[in-house]
Design an enzyme around this catalytic site. Structure first.
Site, PDB file in Angstrom:
ATOM      1  NE  ARG A 168      -3.737   0.764   0.998  1.00  0.00           N
ATOM      2  CZ  ARG A 168      -5.012   1.116   1.047  1.00  0.00           C
ATOM      3  NH1 ARG A 168      -5.948   0.228   0.789  1.00  0.00           N
ATOM      4  NH2 ARG A 168      -5.361   2.345   1.350  1.00  0.00           N
ATOM      5  CE1 TYR A 212     -12.391   4.508 -10.968  1.00  0.00           C
ATOM      6  CE2 TYR A 212     -13.502   5.709  -9.217  1.00  0.00           C
ATOM      7  CZ  TYR A 212     -13.135   4.509  -9.807  1.00  0.00           C
ATOM      8  OH  TYR A 212     -13.519   3.324  -9.248  1.00  0.00           O
ATOM      9  N   PRO A 213     -10.737  10.356  -9.510  1.00  0.00           N
ATOM     10  CG  PRO A 213     -10.990  12.687  -9.472  1.00  0.00           C
ATOM     11  CD  PRO A 213     -10.986  11.507 -10.413  1.00  0.00           C
ATOM     12  CG  MET A 214     -13.178   7.863  -4.676  1.00  0.00           C
ATOM     13  SD  MET A 214     -13.992   6.241  -4.610  1.00  0.00           S
ATOM     14  CE  MET A 214     -15.493   6.614  -3.698  1.00  0.00           C
ATOM     15  CE  LYS A 245     -15.987   6.062   0.712  1.00  0.00           C
ATOM     16  NZ  LYS A 245     -15.026   5.479   1.613  1.00  0.00           N
ATOM     17  CG  HIS A 297     -15.009  -1.136  -0.713  1.00  0.00           C
ATOM     18  ND1 HIS A 297     -15.318  -0.498  -1.885  1.00  0.00           N
ATOM     19  CD2 HIS A 297     -13.664  -1.177  -0.646  1.00  0.00           C
ATOM     20  CE1 HIS A 297     -14.201  -0.167  -2.505  1.00  0.00           C
ATOM     21  NE2 HIS A 297     -13.179  -0.571  -1.780  1.00  0.00           N
ATOM     22  CD  GLN A 321      -7.142  -1.769  -4.114  1.00  0.00           C
ATOM     23  OE1 GLN A 321      -6.315  -2.635  -4.321  1.00  0.00           O
ATOM     24  NE2 GLN A 321      -7.677  -1.565  -2.920  1.00  0.00           N
ATOM     25  CB  SER A 342     -19.905   2.794  -4.322  1.00  0.00           C
ATOM     26  OG  SER A 342     -18.558   2.429  -4.149  1.00  0.00           O
TER      27      SER A 342
HETATM   28  O1  76R Z   1      -7.047  -2.185   3.009  1.00  0.00           O
HETATM   29  C1  76R Z   1      -7.456  -2.777   2.006  1.00  0.00           C
HETATM   30  O2  76R Z   1      -7.092  -2.524   0.837  1.00  0.00           O
HETATM   31  C2  76R Z   1      -8.463  -3.857   2.186  1.00  0.00           C
HETATM   32  C3  76R Z   1      -9.817  -3.355   2.237  1.00  0.00           C
HETATM   33  C4  76R Z   1     -10.041  -2.104   1.415  1.00  0.00           C
HETATM   34  C5  76R Z   1     -10.073  -0.784   1.894  1.00  0.00           C
HETATM   35  C6  76R Z   1      -9.899  -0.295   3.315  1.00  0.00           C
HETATM   36  C7  76R Z   1     -10.271  -2.033  -0.013  1.00  0.00           C
HETATM   37  C8  76R Z   1     -10.272  -3.120  -0.873  1.00  0.00           C
HETATM   38  N1  76R Z   1     -10.477  -0.716  -0.367  1.00  0.00           N
HETATM   39  C9  76R Z   1     -10.344   0.057   0.773  1.00  0.00           C
HETATM   40  C10 76R Z   1     -10.434   1.443   0.839  1.00  0.00           C
HETATM   41 MN1  76R Z   1     -11.094  -0.041  -2.173  1.00  0.00          MN
HETATM   42  N2  76R Z   1     -11.625   0.630  -3.995  1.00  0.00           N
HETATM   43  C11 76R Z   1     -12.178   1.865  -4.266  1.00  0.00           C
HETATM   44  C12 76R Z   1     -12.678   1.871  -5.602  1.00  0.00           C
HETATM   45  O3  76R Z   1     -15.657   2.952  -7.930  1.00  0.00           O
HETATM   46  C13 76R Z   1     -15.931   2.808  -6.723  1.00  0.00           C
HETATM   47  O4  76R Z   1     -17.124   2.555  -6.351  1.00  0.00           O
HETATM   48  C14 76R Z   1     -14.860   2.923  -5.682  1.00  0.00           C
HETATM   49  C15 76R Z   1     -13.438   2.988  -6.226  1.00  0.00           C
HETATM   50  C16 76R Z   1     -12.383   0.630  -6.159  1.00  0.00           C
HETATM   51  C17 76R Z   1     -12.708   0.158  -7.547  1.00  0.00           C
HETATM   52  C18 76R Z   1     -11.726  -0.144  -5.141  1.00  0.00           C
HETATM   53  C19 76R Z   1     -11.279  -1.442  -5.305  1.00  0.00           C
HETATM   54  N3  76R Z   1     -11.282   1.839  -1.412  1.00  0.00           N
HETATM   55  C20 76R Z   1     -10.876   2.237  -0.183  1.00  0.00           C
HETATM   56  C21 76R Z   1     -11.036   3.673  -0.092  1.00  0.00           C
HETATM   57  C22 76R Z   1     -10.647   4.532   1.104  1.00  0.00           C
HETATM   58  C23 76R Z   1     -11.886   4.690   1.962  1.00  0.00           C
HETATM   59  C24 76R Z   1     -11.642   5.300   3.305  1.00  0.00           C
HETATM   60  O5  76R Z   1     -10.523   5.210   3.825  1.00  0.00           O
HETATM   61  O6  76R Z   1     -12.632   5.859   3.835  1.00  0.00           O
HETATM   62  C25 76R Z   1     -11.564   4.100  -1.289  1.00  0.00           C
HETATM   63  C26 76R Z   1     -11.890   5.510  -1.706  1.00  0.00           C
HETATM   64  C27 76R Z   1     -11.728   2.941  -2.105  1.00  0.00           C
HETATM   65  C28 76R Z   1     -12.255   2.942  -3.392  1.00  0.00           C
HETATM   66  N4  76R Z   1     -10.865  -1.944  -2.914  1.00  0.00           N
HETATM   67  C29 76R Z   1     -10.427  -3.060  -2.235  1.00  0.00           C
HETATM   68  C30 76R Z   1     -10.873  -2.263  -4.281  1.00  0.00           C
HETATM   69  C31 76R Z   1     -10.425  -3.622  -4.441  1.00  0.00           C
HETATM   70  C32 76R Z   1     -10.258  -4.317  -5.792  1.00  0.00           C
HETATM   71  C33 76R Z   1     -10.157  -4.114  -3.172  1.00  0.00           C
HETATM   72  C34 76R Z   1      -9.638  -5.496  -2.809  1.00  0.00           C
HETATM   73  C35 76R Z   1      -8.146  -5.430  -2.707  1.00  0.00           C
HETATM   74  C36 76R Z   1      -7.545  -6.769  -2.417  1.00  0.00           C
HETATM   75  O7  76R Z   1      -7.956  -7.397  -1.437  1.00  0.00           O
HETATM   76  O8  76R Z   1      -6.638  -7.155  -3.195  1.00  0.00           O
END
Ligand code: 76R
Length: 282
Positions: free
Chosen positions: A164, A178-180, A182, A205, A218, A256
């Site tokens: 990470r 893309y940016p996003m 909450k 998620h 990702q 989302s």
């Molecule tokens: O820590 C980790 O990576 C494991 C759990 C996890 C977190 C905490 C995780 C897993 N994500 C986390 C945080 Mn994510 N993620 C996105 C998008 O298009 C959309 O609807 C959202 C865009 C995708 C496609 C994606 C994919 N994730 C976040 C956060 C921060 C939120 C916060 O801190 O409040 C965002 C903005 C975000 C958005 N996420 C995963 C993925 C994928 C593929 C995983 C699984 C990763 C893996 O286990 O290999």
């Protein structure tokens, strides 16, 4: 008047390396073909060599990565994703890239600044011990299996955290950025939820995300206070349909559906420079 005892004008170069993680800049440019066509063939060749040398130079810096891609649709022509520890280096690499094909050839059309970050919601060792080792596997905290389980968990998490904060991205061809943020409006204010509620939502998620293992890579980078939105989302894939599938599927996930707000989407094809030049008509 006596001189001040301390001075800010020190000669030591200022280090702007964050306490952890790297800086990340996504850069998007259009090519100004009327400027480019003013150059002779010889000048064009040497401009491309200059860019190729700069890319090599940047990639040779410690802990620094640079992805180059051709961008689909006229939103941009070429894109770079730069990952580097020091903010000052990030700044100067960006200025050099902008000028690399000669003045006014590359026009910046979009950019995004963020930092790699650890996840706020990853499982702690304590939780894993309690929920998984004790709860699911029925192990006693004094047993050797429990200790081994915890050790295995810690090694896995260490590895994961490294990825990470200090990611090395594969050369998968499809690059989606893309940016996003909450949402913070009315009943749907992410920032007024408790930590536990947010964590539960994020675990849902992550469950969806994990089903894309091997198909989507990702990288979520934090940009609160740095740029327009709160995170940058970089997705790499081998098959373009996986991008659409994951983003579509995640829209149904409560995080989302209720709380996600998205900026513009940029799709690129990661290519070696010579192929990229050809693709974008340079
Ligand atoms: O820590 C980790 O990576 C494991 C759990 C996890 C977190 C905490 C995780 C897993 N994500 C986390 C945080 Mn994510 N993620 C996105 C998008 O298009 C959309 O609807 C959202 C865009 C995708 C496609 C994606 C994919 N994730 C976040 C956060 C921060 C939120 C916060 O801190 O409040 C965002 C903005 C975000 C958005 N996420 C995963 C993925 C994928 C593929 C995983 C699984 C990763 C893996 O286990 O290999």
């Amino acid at each position: 008047m006596s001189a001040p005892e301390t001075s800010d004008n020190s000669d030591t170069p200022v280090s702007l390396v964050p306490a952890e993680g790297w800086h990340v800049i996504h850069l998007y440019y259009n090519i100004d073909h009327s400027q480019w066509n003013l150059l002779s063939e010889e000048e064009q060749r040497s401009a491309k060599t200059d860019l190729a040398e700069l890319v090599q130079e940047i990639r040779s810096q410690k802990d620094t990565h640079l992805l180059t891609y051709a961008v689909v649709t006229p939103k941009a022509d070429i894109g770079f994703m730069l990952l580097t520890p020091d903010l000052g280096d990030a700044l100067s690499f960006e200025k050099k890239l902008t000028l690399s094909l000669g003045a006014d050839v590359l026009t910046p059309v979009y950019s995004y600044l963020s930092q790699t970050e650890r996840s706020e919601y990853t499982t702690t060792a304590e939780q894993y011990g309690k929920d998984t080792l004790e709860g699911e596997k029925g192990l006693s905290p004094d047993s050797d299996e429990y200790k081994a389980g915890l050790e295995e968990f810690n090694t896995r998490m260490e590895h994961y955290l490294q990825h990470r904060l200090y990611p090395v991205l594969p050369a998968w061809p499809v690059v989606c950025f893309y940016p996003m943020s909450k949402r913070r409006s009315g009943e749907d204010n992410w920032y007024s939820l408790s930590f536990d509620a947010r964590k539960d939502l994020m675990m849902g998620h992550a469950r969806v995300g994990r089903t894309y293992s091997g198909k989507i890579l990702q990288l979520i980078t934090g940009s609160t206070g740095l740029d327009e939105h709160e995170w940058g989302v970089t997705l790499l894939a081998k098959d373009p349909i996986e991008i659409r599938k994951i983003v579509y599927e995640m829209r149904f996930d409560e995080v989302s559906a209720r709380y996600g707000e998205f900026g513009d989407f940029y799709i690129g094809i990661q290519l070696p420079l010579n192929e990229m030049f050809e693709k974008v008509c340079l």
